[in-house]
Design a protein around this motif. Structure first.
Motif, PDB file in Angstrom:
ATOM      1  N   UNK A   1       0.819  -1.215   0.000  1.00 16.48           N
ATOM      2  CA  UNK A   1       0.000   0.000   0.000  1.00 16.48           C
ATOM      3  C   UNK A   1       0.853   1.267   0.000  1.00 16.48           C
ATOM      4  N   UNK A   2       1.995   1.252   0.710  1.00 16.95           N
ATOM      5  CA  UNK A   2       2.733   2.499   0.907  1.00 16.95           C
ATOM      6  C   UNK A   2       4.164   2.493   0.374  1.00 16.95           C
ATOM      7  N   UNK A   3       4.614   1.365  -0.129  1.00 19.45           N
ATOM      8  CA  UNK A   3       6.011   1.275  -0.525  1.00 19.45           C
ATOM      9  C   UNK A   3       6.409   2.186  -1.662  1.00 19.45           C
ATOM     10  N   UNK A   4       5.465   2.612  -2.481  1.00 23.16           N
ATOM     11  CA  UNK A   4       5.795   3.478  -3.613  1.00 23.16           C
ATOM     12  C   UNK A   4       5.655   4.959  -3.305  1.00 23.16           C
ATOM     13  N   UNK A   5       5.279   5.293  -2.083  1.00 23.76           N
ATOM     14  CA  UNK A   5       5.216   6.712  -1.717  1.00 23.76           C
ATOM     15  C   UNK A   5       6.638   7.255  -1.607  1.00 23.76           C
ATOM     16  N   UNK A   6       6.917   8.358  -2.272  1.00 26.75           N
ATOM     17  CA  UNK A   6       8.282   8.890  -2.275  1.00 26.75           C
ATOM     18  C   UNK A   6       8.765   9.292  -0.895  1.00 26.75           C
TER      19      UNK A   6
END
Length: 672
Positions: free
Chosen positions: A141-146
């Motif tokens: 869910x959050x791994x691609x948030x910069x």
């Protein structure tokens, strides 16, 4: 500002600053106030979601991400990076209710009741499947948030479940033993299990050291090793999931490195960390908390690769809540502690926690925002520290130079000394190691507190304080160090047992008898309150030995008592100008200090002023010299360069107020 670790940088631009952030304890209107205050304080990194499992997975496989989505977005909008946790430190109530079998069990076979942290058995694969599932859900869910720049696996591994004695753990222990020894014959030999007729004929007969009666010390030590390895395997299982989804993001967890032997063997865990991180809290009764901060940092540096920076993930702004009497920190101590960690090699300092809790088990633990709010001394110091860390941005990435003194510290040796029956069962490993560290620290000598398998080259002195367990390789390399010209100090209770926790025969300390040219035929522990005195005035308590000389000079001998006239401290010249000292008696801290003073003729430095700690970090072209005034008097110290916290030029002399920290930047070629 955009945040991304995809280029392999440190998780933040400049030094990291922040705290554990637990917004789930507060309403969304408080969140807006939080980010406002974070920006005011200079916070650029928070650890998020550490205890959020039961709030995002509200039932088995049923997720509610709305509140987490909102806070993740809010932090990103305000330029605050996230060290995002897998929330596996605290299993949710529904999971503990449905699977009570994975609760840890103590040595009396009593299960831990729900309600605390780390309420799970490290060997239980049912729990591991749930833990890796939530880790995967969070990463996807959050791994691609910069602005998610690092993963924080669990929390303080071993803090509540360091040892589990349940049947699942027992079966895993037996598998571990099969892998280690290969055969029962090898195990029986390594354990000396013929004693009491306890030789094993089947691996299935082996149990963990349950109960509180006397057990085979080799079995106990192997169970401690196994327990550390089991927790590491759990960490690695979660790490593998995170690396599968976001291979470019660093993964860490927070150690609890201090002066005592750790609950798990963090030095052996360190190679599995992308960023080596620690939690450190001073103790209220400690008369020298500033030395405890230094000791912790001196242990952390050697755990990193090539002395790279490490990260302080937790410490306290003021008092904690879990000691008998929780001392509030003095004005300025928050800043001194934090900048001391930076001086000792950290590239960031975070606190537990951001906002002091209204309820729960840690409601009286200090925080960056106290119960009284922002109009407080603590929050003003929090903001001042944020400004200091911004000014120290050039320090980021620099490293401490090679230390002159190496103090060998090993969790396994500490476990072996502390457990089982010994000549003196009141010996405190950590206190002894700190007494030796103190003697060098107060002279401003650079110190590494290093695992015994680290490289010894580059040190001038190696100290082995109460290194009870020593394997053959360590004994060989210590001897080679002395033969090459180094000074070795072997302290009391060192080198007595081998890697299997069996006594080395032929006299103590068996691992170093040939090196020292001296050995003892008997240990004579002192009774509580008794003291010994040496002929040069040195004193101590707890431990004495009947020492005999083969090829050594006597530096001090006992005066009075049953050992009157016998050697207590010896020295032998070895190899290419090397020296091996045997300190067979448990000298008190002042006597250790006096002994180290006798070695000062080699040109060791002294404090630039009474109470002032001086440390250095270096980059490719610059040196950063930290001056930390722990005293109560203003002093003047020699320095030349630019003082980073004030921006002032320094030409030969720097005024350092009581309790103040200053950092001078100078060209690497220019000595301060």
């Amino acid at each position: 500002m955009t945040w991304s670790h995809r280029d392999g940088r440190w998780p933040t631009d400049g030094l990291s600053y922040g705290a554990d952030y637990n917004p789930e304890q507060w309403s969304p209107d408080v969140w807006r106030d939080d980010v406002r205050l974070m920006r005011e304080a200079g916070v650029n990194l928070v650890s998020l979601g550490i205890f959020s499992w039961g709030l995002v997975e509200i039932a088995d496989g049923e997720f509610d991400w709305d509140w987490m989505d909102e806070i993740v977005d809010l932090l990103g909008e305000n330029g605050i990076a996230i060290d995002l946790a897998t929330p596996t430190a605290a299993p949710p109530g529904w999971l503990l209710f449905e699977h009570p079998e994975f609760r840890p069990v103590d040595h009396d076979m009593q299960p831990h009741w729900p309600g605390a942290r780390l309420g799970w058995c490290p060997s239980n694969l049912v729990f591991r499947s749930y833990a890796t599932r939530i880790a995967r859900a969070v990463a996807e869910r959050y791994g691609e948030r910069d602005h998610v720049v690092m993963w924080h696996v669990g929390n303080e591994f071993g803090g509540g479940n360091a040892r589990c004695y349940c049947d699942v753990s027992a079966a895993a222990f037996r598998r571990w033993l099969r892998d280690k020894y290969g055969s029962l014959e090898a195990l029986n030999d390594a354990w000396g299990s013929a004693f009491w007729g306890h030789s094993y004929r089947d691996f299935e007969h082996i149990l963990p050291p349950r109960g509180d009666d006397s057990k085979n010390p080799s079995l106990v030590l192997d169970f401690d090793r196994f327990s550390s390895d089991e927790l590491l395997q759990h960490y690695l299982a979660e790490r593998a999931v995170l690396k599968e989804i976001t291979p470019e993001l660093p993964v860490t967890t927070n150690f609890m490195v201090g002066a005592e032997a750790d609950v798990v063997d963090y030095a052996r865990w360190a190679p599995h960390m992308d960023v080596v991180a620690n939690d450190h809290y001073t103790r209220s009764p400690d008369p020298l908390p500033q030395q405890d901060v230094a000791f912790s940092g001196d242990r952390m540096r050697p755990m990193t690769t090539e002395r790279r920076p490490w990260l302080l993930l937790e410490h306290s702004t003021s008092g904690v809540n879990w000691q008998l009497r929780n001392r509030a920190k003095d004005p300025g101590e928050l800043i001194r502690n934090s900048l001391s960690h930076i001086a000792h090699g950290a590239d960031g300092v975070l606190f537990f926690q951001w906002r002091a809790s209204r309820g729960g088990a840690e409601q009286f633990h200090s925080a960056m925002v106290p119960h009284a709010g922002e109009d407080t001394r603590v929050f003003r110091e929090v903001c001042a520290l944020g400004g200091h860390l911004r000014a120290l941005a050039p320090v980021q990435g620099s490293r401490a130079p090679q230390a002159r003194v190496g103090i060998l510290f090993d969790d396994e040796a500490g476990w072996a000394l502390a457990k089982g029956v010994k000549p003196n069962n009141a010996i405190a490993y950590g206190r002894i190691v700190r007494d030796w560290h103190r003697a060098f620290w107060r002279r401003n000598l650079s110190i590494d507190v290093l695992p015994p398998w680290n490289d010894f080259s580059g040190y001038e002195v190696l100290v082995l304080p109460a290194l009870f367990l020593v394997d053959d390789d360590t004994a060989r390399r210590v001897t080679e160090f002395a033969d090459a010209g180094g000074t070795v100090i072997v302290g009391m209770a060192s080198g007595i047992v081998d890697a299997n926790n069996q006594v080395r025969l032929g006299g103590y300390p068996g691992a170093f008898r040939a090196l020292l040219g001296a050995w003892s035929e008997e240990i004579l522990p002192l009774q509580q309150g008794d003291r010994f005195r040496l002929d040069n005035g040195w004193t101590g308590t707890e431990w004495t030995e009947h020492v005999r000389i083969d090829d050594a000079e006597v530096l001090a001998q006992y005066s009075g008592g049953p050992l009157d006239g016998l050697p207590a401290v010896t020295s032998r010249t070895v190899g290419d100008g090397g020296r091996a000292l045997y300190v067979s008696a448990a000298l008190d801290a002042d006597s250790i200090d006096a002994l180290v003073e006798t070695l000062a003729a080699t040109g060791w430095s002294s404090p630039v002023a009474e109470g002032v700690e001086t440390l250095e970090r270096e980059s490719a072209h610059e040196r950063f010299t930290f001056f930390i005034n722990h005293g109560t008097a203003d002093v003047s110290v020699p320095a030349t360069g630019e003082e980073l916290l004030t921006g002032q030029a320094v030409d030969g002399s720097l005024e350092l107020l009581a309790g103040e920290v200053r950092v001078v930047r100078s060209p690497l070629a220019l000595r301060p």
